[in-house]
Design a protein around this motif. Structure first.
Motif, PDB file in Angstrom:
ATOM      1  N   ARG A   2       0.826  -1.214   0.000  1.00 25.66           N
ATOM      2  CA  ARG A   2       0.000   0.000   0.000  1.00 25.66           C
ATOM      3  C   ARG A   2       0.861   1.266   0.000  1.00 25.66           C
ATOM      4  NH1 ARG A   2      -5.046  -0.069   3.885  1.00 25.66           N
ATOM      5  NH2 ARG A   2      -5.872   1.164   2.169  1.00 25.66           N
TER       6      ARG A   2
ATOM      7  N   ARG B  48      -0.786   4.196  -1.899  1.00 23.22           N
ATOM      8  CA  ARG B  48      -1.842   4.883  -1.144  1.00 23.22           C
ATOM      9  C   ARG B  48      -1.240   5.799  -0.093  1.00 23.22           C
ATOM     10  NH1 ARG B  48      -6.861   2.250  -1.052  1.00 23.22           N
ATOM     11  NH2 ARG B  48      -7.510   3.960   0.307  1.00 23.22           N
TER      12      ARG B  48
ATOM     13  N   THR C 200      -4.923  11.672  -6.182  1.00 20.83           N
ATOM     14  CA  THR C 200      -5.914  10.793  -5.557  1.00 20.83           C
ATOM     15  C   THR C 200      -6.217   9.586  -6.446  1.00 20.83           C
ATOM     16  OG1 THR C 200      -6.919  12.671  -4.407  1.00 20.83           O
ATOM     17  CG2 THR C 200      -8.225  10.669  -4.588  1.00 20.83           C
ATOM     18  N   VAL C 201      -6.451   9.841  -7.711  1.00 15.45           N
ATOM     19  CA  VAL C 201      -6.751   8.738  -8.644  1.00 15.45           C
ATOM     20  C   VAL C 201      -5.534   7.836  -8.804  1.00 15.45           C
ATOM     21  CG1 VAL C 201      -7.331   8.166 -11.020  1.00 15.45           C
ATOM     22  CG2 VAL C 201      -8.512  10.048  -9.866  1.00 15.45           C
TER      23      VAL C 201
ATOM     24  N   GLY D 165      -3.113   7.400  -6.778  1.00 12.86           N
ATOM     25  CA  GLY D 165      -2.816   6.697  -5.547  1.00 12.86           C
ATOM     26  C   GLY D 165      -3.535   5.366  -5.441  1.00 12.86           C
ATOM     27  N   ARG D 166      -4.679   5.254  -6.085  1.00  9.98           N
ATOM     28  CA  ARG D 166      -5.445   4.004  -6.058  1.00  9.98           C
ATOM     29  C   ARG D 166      -5.032   3.047  -7.168  1.00  9.98           C
ATOM     30  NH1 ARG D 166      -9.519   4.303  -2.518  1.00  9.98           N
ATOM     31  NH2 ARG D 166     -10.026   6.343  -1.672  1.00  9.98           N
ATOM     32  N   LEU D 167      -4.219   3.539  -8.113  1.00  8.16           N
ATOM     33  CA  LEU D 167      -3.814   2.703  -9.239  1.00  8.16           C
ATOM     34  C   LEU D 167      -2.325   2.388  -9.268  1.00  8.16           C
ATOM     35  CD1 LEU D 167      -5.868   4.459 -12.086  1.00  8.16           C
ATOM     36  CD2 LEU D 167      -6.407   2.280 -10.973  1.00  8.16           C
TER      37      LEU D 167
ATOM     38  N   ASP E 186      -0.117   1.267  -7.207  1.00  7.45           N
ATOM     39  CA  ASP E 186       0.418   0.039  -6.616  1.00  7.45           C
ATOM     40  C   ASP E 186       0.206  -1.162  -7.536  1.00  7.45           C
ATOM     41  OD1 ASP E 186       1.432   0.923  -4.068  1.00  7.45           O
ATOM     42  OD2 ASP E 186      -0.643   1.257  -3.454  1.00  7.45           O
TER      43      ASP E 186
END
Length: 392
Positions: A124, A127, A257-258, A260-262, A264
């Motif tokens: 993570r 994130r 933000t976007v 950060g979710r992709l 990883d």
């Protein structure tokens, strides 16, 4: 995400405000010290150069320090540098305070990036980095435009005092919220410094650092001189500078933000979609900047794409430097700020050419193109969801 991560983001907000606030203040600083806007723009490069040198140096020195104490020291040193900058009447002294502030910021960010990675599970990191960088993007949304407005009302020195004041609640939050010994525990239980530095010989790590630097150079090449585009090319009043900075910051927040979710698990998707769009966006902005509506829309879009792609590449640095648990943050910081130093320097040289105020926008497009040309044949390094080092 754990609470200490958000406390670190608060400090990053104060430091990000300082790093970016000069964008709206360069004309006033140049006028007061009787230098050109291009010369005043070197203050941004001075900050970045200080962070390039300071990140690995201070991280190496602080790797055995208690994490909370080192982070607190860096924040207070940062505040002191801004207090001196607020009262000086000498441009060389102001330049020097930017370097000192950058060293403190570099040390803080290098330790904070490492600490952030240890506060979350290994898969993570993206994130965690997004939360930490939200302090920077929030600075571009609120801190930088606020600083620009404050500078317009009370003069640029008031913004330096405001940043120094912002550091105080951040310091209190670190003192009360950060656990002690986090960085020290990692250092004493991990590899030797020589082993961590040897990670810099790995081609994969050098590649993602180079790509991150190029994309950040493209971002700062234009961002540093947006005020000239707003008041010169678009012909808008100085108050509109703050509006444009808010739009760029809002876009950067969305992008981080976007991504950060992709970043990883799907970094290749961010690069494949964001890279070509970013490449097209800079020349489009150069052509359409004369139209205010187009300027506003494209500034938002370019902010989102720049930070989405940049944060994804910096996350890859953390993955590729997994064998350097206390130095990985400094490698990421150095990569970011090589770009932040080089971008304004290259862009400033175009201001006196036929391109004029639009020179930095064309420069950004060229830098992104170079990055994508390097990235395309070596895309497997980026599209791998996780580094081999992490999997092992």
């Amino acid at each position: 995400m754990p609470l200490p991560l958000y406390l670190l983001a608060l400090a990053v907000f104060a430091m990000g405000t300082s790093e970016f606030m000069l964008v709206g203040l360069l004309p006033d600083i140049a006028a007061e010290f009787d230098v050109t806007v291009g010369t005043a723009g070197l203050l941004t490069s001075a900050f970045a150069i200080g962070m390039i040198v300071g990140a690995p140096l201070v991280a190496a020195l602080a790797r055995d320090w208690p994490g909370r104490s080192s982070l607190l020291t860096f924040v207070l040193a940062f505040a002191a540098a801004h207090a001196v900058g607020a009262v000086t009447s000498s441009f060389p002294v102001l330049f020097a305070t930017r370097v000192v502030a950058a060293l403190a910021n570099a040390g803080f960010l290098a330790v904070a990036l490492t600490a952030a990675a240890t506060l979350v599970p290994p898969d993570r990191k993206g994130r965690a980095l997004a939360v930490l960088l939200s302090g920077t993007t929030t600075a571009t949304i609120a801190g930088v435009p606020g600083g620009s407005m404050l500078g317009t009302l009370l003069g640029w020195r008031a913004t330096f005092w405001a940043v120094a004041a912002l550091c105080l609640p951040a310091a209190l939050g670190i003192l009360k919220g950060m656990p002690t010994g986090r960085v020290r525990e990692v250092a004493t239980g991990g590899p030797a410094l020589r082993t961590e530095l040897a990670q810099l010989t790995r081609p994969r790590l050098i590649l993602v650092m180079l790509l991150g630097a190029l994309i950040n150079a493209a971002t700062f090449a234009s961002f540093t001189f947006l005020a000239l585009v707003v008041t010169g090319t678009a012909g808008l009043d100085a108050w509109w500078i703050s509006v444009v900075l808010v739009l760029f910051g809002a876009g950067s927040f969305v992008g981080v933000t976007v991504a950060g979710r992709l970043s990883d698990r799907r970094p290749g998707l961010v690069v494949a979609v964001g890279g070509p769009l970013l490449l097209l966006g800079w020349p489009a902005l150069a052509v359409l900047a004369i139209e205010p509506v187009a300027l506003f829309v494209l500034v938002f879009v370019q902010g989102a794409l720049s930070f989405a792609l940049g944060s994804t590449l910096i996350t890859r640095v953390l993955y590729e430097a997994a064998g350097a648990p206390t130095m990985a943050g400094s490698y990421a910081t150095a990569a970011l700020n090589v770009g932040a130093a080089a971008g304004p320097l290259i862009a400033a040289a175009t201001l006196d050419t036929a391109a004029g105020n639009l020179g930095p926008l064309w420069t950004s497009g060229l830098l992104v193109a170079v990055g994508l040309l390097i990235m395309c044949p070596l895309r497997t390094v980026i599209t791998a969801g996780r580094s081999v080092d992490v999997v092992e």
